[in-house]
Design an enzyme around this catalytic site. Structure first.
Site, short mmCIF file in Angstrom:
data_model
loop_
_atom_site.label_atom_id
_atom_site.label_comp_id
_atom_site.label_asym_id
_atom_site.label_seq_id
_atom_site.Cartn_x
_atom_site.Cartn_y
_atom_site.Cartn_z
N GLY A 38 0.87 -1.17 0.00
CA GLY A 38 0.00 0.00 0.00
C GLY A 38 0.90 1.21 0.00
O GLY A 38 1.85 1.28 0.79
N LYS A 39 0.60 2.16 -0.88
CA LYS A 39 1.52 3.30 -0.99
C LYS A 39 1.64 4.07 0.32
O LYS A 39 2.72 4.51 0.70
CB LYS A 39 1.08 4.22 -2.13
CG LYS A 39 1.18 3.53 -3.49
CD LYS A 39 0.97 4.45 -4.64
CE LYS A 39 0.77 3.66 -5.93
NZ LYS A 39 1.86 2.74 -6.24
N ASN A 42 3.72 1.91 2.80
CA ASN A 42 5.11 1.84 2.36
C ASN A 42 5.85 3.15 2.66
O ASN A 42 7.00 3.14 3.14
CB ASN A 42 5.19 1.58 0.86
CG ASN A 42 4.66 0.20 0.48
OD1 ASN A 42 4.52 -0.67 1.33
ND2 ASN A 42 4.36 0.01 -0.79
N GLU A 134 -4.39 6.64 -3.19
CA GLU A 134 -5.07 5.35 -3.05
C GLU A 134 -6.20 5.40 -2.01
O GLU A 134 -6.71 4.36 -1.63
CB GLU A 134 -4.07 4.23 -2.70
CG GLU A 134 -3.21 3.85 -3.91
CD GLU A 134 -2.29 2.67 -3.66
OE1 GLU A 134 -1.87 2.06 -4.65
OE2 GLU A 134 -1.97 2.38 -2.49
N ARG A 204 17.44 7.31 -14.49
CA ARG A 204 18.08 8.59 -14.83
C ARG A 204 18.09 9.56 -13.65
O ARG A 204 18.53 10.71 -13.79
CB ARG A 204 17.39 9.21 -16.04
CG ARG A 204 17.69 8.44 -17.34
CD ARG A 204 17.04 9.08 -18.55
NE ARG A 204 15.60 8.90 -18.51
CZ ARG A 204 14.72 9.90 -18.38
NH1 ARG A 204 15.13 11.14 -18.31
NH2 ARG A 204 13.42 9.64 -18.34
N ASP A 232 7.69 4.81 -3.45
CA ASP A 232 7.24 5.03 -2.07
C ASP A 232 8.43 5.28 -1.15
O ASP A 232 8.36 6.11 -0.23
CB ASP A 232 6.47 3.81 -1.56
CG ASP A 232 5.22 3.56 -2.37
OD1 ASP A 232 4.66 4.52 -2.91
OD2 ASP A 232 4.80 2.39 -2.46
O1 RIB Z 1 3.82 1.45 -4.78
C1 RIB Z 1 3.77 0.07 -4.55
C2 RIB Z 1 2.48 -0.28 -3.90
O2 RIB Z 1 1.43 0.01 -4.80
C3 RIB Z 1 2.29 -1.74 -3.55
O3 RIB Z 1 2.76 -2.05 -2.27
C4 RIB Z 1 0.81 -1.95 -3.74
O4 RIB Z 1 0.14 -2.28 -2.57
C5 RIB Z 1 0.28 -0.68 -4.37
O5 RIB Z 1 -0.34 0.13 -3.44
#
Ligand code: RIB
Length: 284
Positions: A38-39, A42, A134, A204, A232
């Site tokens: 989950g962003k 993370n 999200e 890059r 993330d």
């Molecule tokens: O950015 C990576 C994340 O995107 C993953 O961990 C997934 O859960 C989605 O949210």
């Protein structure tokens, strides 16, 4: 250096395959892995590992995945008092990772749709609020406006790409995007209205547009295993560095190095560095 993260938590179901299938195609893969993601989660973990005091606000289901996701954040020292348990399944992500380390992700938001609005006092003492796309846009907008009112700076990582992010930009201090997300938002960092626009450029490096001028940093060369969570890691490390008072150039260096390290292991969080590891890499 308190940072508030309002965002998503997902359980990631990851299939490794030689390449990412095209629409209508089936590809035979190898292993199936399961990890926390989950962003929002993370980014919270990336910042916490680098020493930030992170408070997380989000929602998970009353299911085993929710237990696991909460325990995962708590084990990183993140304050999870702001995570609600709701009557919906916890968020999941279906991820295919190719042999080159690239990924394709389908997010099933579930409980993330019920992420909380900012409770009174949630932002007290925070220096930065970290947002992604999200959770519902209206929820993000409420958090960004509450941060503005409380004098807390807002870092929006406009991922996954969504043109509706434009509605948030008036309340954002730092917009973080990849090249695709920037194009979707209009392509011109100077025209977006955020005082700082940081664009990650993969191998890059990265570029920061500011009214005072452009800052650019190359990427560190690493053996890429899995790029999931690299963006993330960049976001969380950037917020942690800015919250700790680093100057913008140093903050970009820290974020960039942390994101490179994140690509060296499988899973969104496994490669995220701790403070000592990142400092050692930066001293090289
Ligand atoms: O950015 C990576 C994340 O995107 C993953 O961990 C997934 O859960 C989605 O949210």
């Amino acid at each position: 250096m308190k940072i508030v993260v309002a965002g998503s938590l997902n359980l990631d179901l990851v299939g490794h395959a030689p390449r990412i299938p095209q629409a209508g195609e089936t590809v035979l893969g190898s292993v199936l892995e399961r990890s926390q993601g989950g962003k929002g989660g993370n980014q919270a973990v990336a910042a916490a590992r680098l020493g930030a005091a992170v408070h997380f606000f989000g929602a998970v289901g009353r299911d085993a995945a929710g237990d696991e996701l909460l325990a995962g954040l708590a084990a990183e020292g993140i304050d999870v008092a702001g995570v609600q348990r709701v009557a919906a399944p916890s968020g999941h992500a279906l991820i295919t990772v190719s042999a080159a380390g690239e990924n394709a992700i389908t997010v099933l938001p579930g409980a993330n749709q019920a992420a909380p609005l900012p409770p009174a006092g949630a932002l007290a003492g925070a220096s930065w609020l970290l947002l992604q796309l999200e959770i519902p846009l209206a929820t993000n907008l409420a958090w960004a406006q509450a941060a503005r009112a409380a004098g807390v700076r807002v870092l929006l990582n406009a991922a996954p790409a969504d043109t509706r992010a434009r509605a948030l930009l008036g309340a954002v201090d730092l917009l973080l995007v990849n090249e695709g997300e920037l194009v979707l938002l209009g392509g011109d960092a100077a025209a977006l209205g955020a005082p700082i626009v940081v664009t990650t450029l993969g191998a890059r490096g990265c570029r920061a547009w500011r009214r005072e001028g452009l800052l650019e940093r190359p990427a560190r060369a690493v053996q890429v295993v899995d790029t999931t969570g690299a963006g993330d890691t960049f976001a969380g490390a950037l917020a942690a560095a800015l919250a700790a008072g680093r100057d913008p150039g140093r903050a970009l260096d820290e974020a960039s190095a942390a994101a490179a390290l994140a690509c060296t292991q499988r899973g969104a969080r496994a490669g995220m560095p701790g403070r000592a590891q990142l400092d050692a890499v930066l001293a090289d």
